[in-house]
Write a protein that holds these residues in place. Structure first.
Motif, PDB file in Angstrom:
ATOM      1  N   GLY A 194      38.725  43.469  57.308  1.00  0.00           N
ATOM      2  CA  GLY A 194      37.966  43.750  58.523  1.00  0.00           C
ATOM      3  C   GLY A 194      38.281  45.122  59.087  1.00  0.00           C
ATOM      4  N   ARG A 195      39.560  45.480  59.097  1.00  0.00           N
ATOM      5  CA  ARG A 195      39.938  46.800  59.619  1.00  0.00           C
ATOM      6  C   ARG A 195      39.397  47.921  58.739  1.00  0.00           C
ATOM      7  NH1 ARG A 195      44.590  43.811  61.411  1.00  0.00           N
ATOM      8  NH2 ARG A 195      45.607  43.963  59.374  1.00  0.00           N
ATOM      9  N   LEU A 196      39.436  47.729  57.414  1.00  0.00           N
ATOM     10  CA  LEU A 196      38.890  48.753  56.519  1.00  0.00           C
ATOM     11  C   LEU A 196      37.388  48.926  56.723  1.00  0.00           C
ATOM     12  CD1 LEU A 196      40.808  47.862  53.218  1.00  0.00           C
ATOM     13  CD2 LEU A 196      41.124  49.916  54.622  1.00  0.00           C
ATOM     14  N   LEU A 197      36.678  47.824  56.884  1.00  0.00           N
ATOM     15  CA  LEU A 197      35.230  47.901  57.083  1.00  0.00           C
ATOM     16  C   LEU A 197      34.884  48.511  58.444  1.00  0.00           C
ATOM     17  CD1 LEU A 197      34.303  44.399  55.629  1.00  0.00           C
ATOM     18  CD2 LEU A 197      33.791  46.620  54.591  1.00  0.00           C
ATOM     19  N   GLU A 252      32.870  46.977  46.897  1.00  0.00           N
ATOM     20  CA  GLU A 252      33.584  48.140  46.366  1.00  0.00           C
ATOM     21  C   GLU A 252      35.079  48.031  46.642  1.00  0.00           C
ATOM     22  OE1 GLU A 252      31.958  51.684  47.980  1.00  0.00           O
ATOM     23  OE2 GLU A 252      29.983  51.435  47.049  1.00  0.00           O
ATOM     24  N   LEU A 253      35.434  47.610  47.851  1.00  0.00           N
ATOM     25  CA  LEU A 253      36.846  47.502  48.211  1.00  0.00           C
ATOM     26  C   LEU A 253      37.557  46.427  47.389  1.00  0.00           C
ATOM     27  CD1 LEU A 253      36.474  47.787  52.090  1.00  0.00           C
ATOM     28  CD2 LEU A 253      37.582  49.458  50.590  1.00  0.00           C
ATOM     29  N   LEU A 254      36.816  45.377  47.012  1.00  0.00           N
ATOM     30  CA  LEU A 254      37.411  44.279  46.263  1.00  0.00           C
ATOM     31  C   LEU A 254      37.215  44.406  44.753  1.00  0.00           C
ATOM     32  CD1 LEU A 254      36.281  41.332  48.595  1.00  0.00           C
ATOM     33  CD2 LEU A 254      38.590  42.300  48.409  1.00  0.00           C
ATOM     34  N   ALA A 255      36.662  45.521  44.314  1.00  0.00           N
ATOM     35  CA  ALA A 255      36.379  45.709  42.886  1.00  0.00           C
ATOM     36  C   ALA A 255      37.677  45.764  42.084  1.00  0.00           C
ATOM     37  CB  ALA A 255      35.569  46.980  42.677  1.00  0.00           C
ATOM     38  N   ASP A 305      23.727  44.282  54.658  1.00  0.00           N
ATOM     39  CA  ASP A 305      23.657  44.588  53.225  1.00  0.00           C
ATOM     40  C   ASP A 305      24.651  45.684  52.868  1.00  0.00           C
ATOM     41  OD1 ASP A 305      21.692  42.692  52.771  1.00  0.00           O
ATOM     42  OD2 ASP A 305      20.043  44.119  53.044  1.00  0.00           O
ATOM     43  N   ALA A 306      24.728  46.708  53.714  1.00  0.00           N
ATOM     44  CA  ALA A 306      25.686  47.789  53.480  1.00  0.00           C
ATOM     45  C   ALA A 306      27.120  47.273  53.614  1.00  0.00           C
ATOM     46  CB  ALA A 306      25.435  48.934  54.455  1.00  0.00           C
ATOM     47  N   LEU A 307      27.334  46.344  54.541  1.00  0.00           N
ATOM     48  CA  LEU A 307      28.663  45.767  54.716  1.00  0.00           C
ATOM     49  C   LEU A 307      29.102  45.045  53.451  1.00  0.00           C
ATOM     50  CD1 LEU A 307      30.861  45.080  56.989  1.00  0.00           C
ATOM     51  CD2 LEU A 307      29.729  42.837  57.054  1.00  0.00           C
ATOM     52  N   VAL A 308      28.207  44.255  52.879  1.00  0.00           N
ATOM     53  CA  VAL A 308      28.532  43.522  51.659  1.00  0.00           C
ATOM     54  C   VAL A 308      28.787  44.495  50.507  1.00  0.00           C
ATOM     55  CG1 VAL A 308      27.576  41.986  49.901  1.00  0.00           C
ATOM     56  CG2 VAL A 308      27.352  41.410  52.327  1.00  0.00           C
ATOM     57  N   ALA A 309      27.968  45.528  50.394  1.00  0.00           N
ATOM     58  CA  ALA A 309      28.144  46.504  49.315  1.00  0.00           C
ATOM     59  C   ALA A 309      29.505  47.175  49.423  1.00  0.00           C
ATOM     60  CB  ALA A 309      27.022  47.532  49.354  1.00  0.00           C
ATOM     61  N   GLU A 310      29.903  47.542  50.648  1.00  0.00           N
ATOM     62  CA  GLU A 310      31.203  48.197  50.818  1.00  0.00           C
ATOM     63  C   GLU A 310      32.342  47.224  50.537  1.00  0.00           C
ATOM     64  OE1 GLU A 310      33.877  50.662  54.094  1.00  0.00           O
ATOM     65  OE2 GLU A 310      31.786  50.181  54.546  1.00  0.00           O
TER      66      GLU A 310
END
Length: 393
Positions: free
Chosen positions: A166-169, A152-155, A144-149
């Motif tokens: 993947g590297r950013l996450l 945010e990155l794709l906002a 869930d936290a992965l999806v939330a982040e």
């Protein structure tokens, strides 16, 4: 339970597992394999090329497989009268069409309204694919936290390639598998792969963009599921519940079909399996001529059924569908008769047809002519175009 064809046609069960009361139902009309073949050819625009805009055609076909960039272009070339590469590219570039993991968790191009319809229904399938393919590699990760982040990155319309995402996450998750994180995102949240990705001859790292702009909802409504069944039958029917699941990967369809039974028409195939269809859907005369057609890899009519005998024999299927691959095929009299490949050496391009069953000599000229037209579409600048029809096997 009886094993006769008649028994298989009538000994159905209710969603709860209890024998259904079929005594009051009239005997279903039996459709021959050839009748089913002509039905799917009609609905998939393969009996004659249609004079339709790209968006209308993609909607009628309920999407196009887009596992490789050129596949949807070849699919439309075989179906439309005046199709050009620029027609499809423009629709992807202006976001009238979107590319995303959908049916069977594979890449498809669909209209935006169909993305809103299909993606929520496929949510459970896609999450299951993530668990099966990447569950062990993401053990201990809060998904869930992965999806939330990732959201945010794709906002704000940001586009990030799968490896970079993947590297950013992975930065906040020391020791995590960056590749698995990037892949997981496309199964856990709605994303699209924007142009130029997936357009003619464009390959490379897959870009992600958040799909929120499409208006996609997290979960389907009952109305969505019923509409999806109707759309599937319009594009591929008559078909069984097992066929619909093979096309989509969806579970829970027996209950949906059962609730829809009063508004659908039922048939049986030659093996006694129950088939469903829309009451007013076309059933062409089985004697309708079917032209030679070249289909790309993964073309929908070859994958839209649990029982694929309306398109090819089981023996031919085993040679066309090998592992996860589905070969490019040639239809002769409506069914798979050969595979085809295209190779380029210098300025020359060669299309090779490999028969899977004996081809009537009367079809050779037609096959070669259609292959020549296909090469004119794929390689207009080639210095030389060759067609090679291998000997019948």
């Amino acid at each position: 339970m009886t094993t006769s064809a008649q028994g298989r046609a009538t000994a159905t069960r209710s969603p709860a597992g209890r024998p259904a009361d079929v005594s009051a139902r009239p005997a279903a009309r039996v459709l021959s394999t050839r009748e089913l073949n002509r039905a799917v050819l009609e609905r998939q625009l393969l009996l004659r090329r249609a004079d339709l805009p790209v968006l209308t055609a993609v909607e009628r076909l309920l999407g196009l497989n887009a596992q490789a960039p050129n596949v949807p272009y070849l699919a439309l070339w075989s179906r439309l009268e005046r199709f050009t590469i620029g027609d499809l590219t423009a629709a992807v570039e202006d976001r009238s069409l979107v590319r995303s993991p959908l049916m069977r968790a594979t890449q498809h191009i669909v209209t935006v309204p169909d993305f809103r319809l299909v993606r929520p229904a496929l949510g459970p399938l896609l999450r299951r694919v993530q668990r099966n393919a990447f569950g062990s590699r993401t053990a201990g990760v809060d998904l869930d936290a992965l999806v939330a982040e990732a959201a945010e990155l794709l906002a704000g319309g940001t586009v990030i390639t799968r490896p970079d995402l993947g590297r950013l996450l992975a930065r906040r998750r020391p020791g995590a598998d960056a590749g698995a994180l990037g892949w997981s995102v496309q199964y856990l949240m709605p994303v699209v792969h924007p142009a130029p990705s997936g357009t003619w001859n464009v390959r490379g790292a897959t870009p992600y963009a958040c799909a929120a702009w499409t208006g996609v909802r997290p979960d389907p409504t009952e109305g969505d599921l019923r509409l999806l069944v109707r759309r599937y039958l319009a594009a591929f029917g008559p078909a069984s519940v097992a066929d619909a699941r093979a096309w989509s990967g969806l579970s829970g369809l027996p209950e949906v079909f059962d609730r829809m039974r009063p508004e659908l028409r039922t048939y049986a195939d030659e093996s006694g399996r129950e088939l469903f269809d829309l009451p007013d859907a076309p059933l062409p005369d089985p004697g309708t001529p079917a032209p030679v057609r070249f289909l790309p890899e993964f073309d929908a009519p070859l994958l839209a059924y649990a029982d694929r005998t309306r398109m090819m024999t089981d023996e031919i299927r085993r040679r066309v569908c090998v592992g996860d691959a589905v070969a490019a095929t040639v239809l002769v009299d409506g069914t798979v008769a050969a595979t085809w490949t295209r190779t380029r050496t210098g300025g020359a391009v060669t299309l090779t047809v490999e028969p899977l069953r004996p081809l009537p000599p009367s079809t050779h000229d037609t096959i070669e002519a259609e292959a020549t037209r296909l090469l004119a579409f794929t390689d207009p600048g080639a210095g030389e175009r060759r067609v090679h029809l291998s000997s019948d096997r």
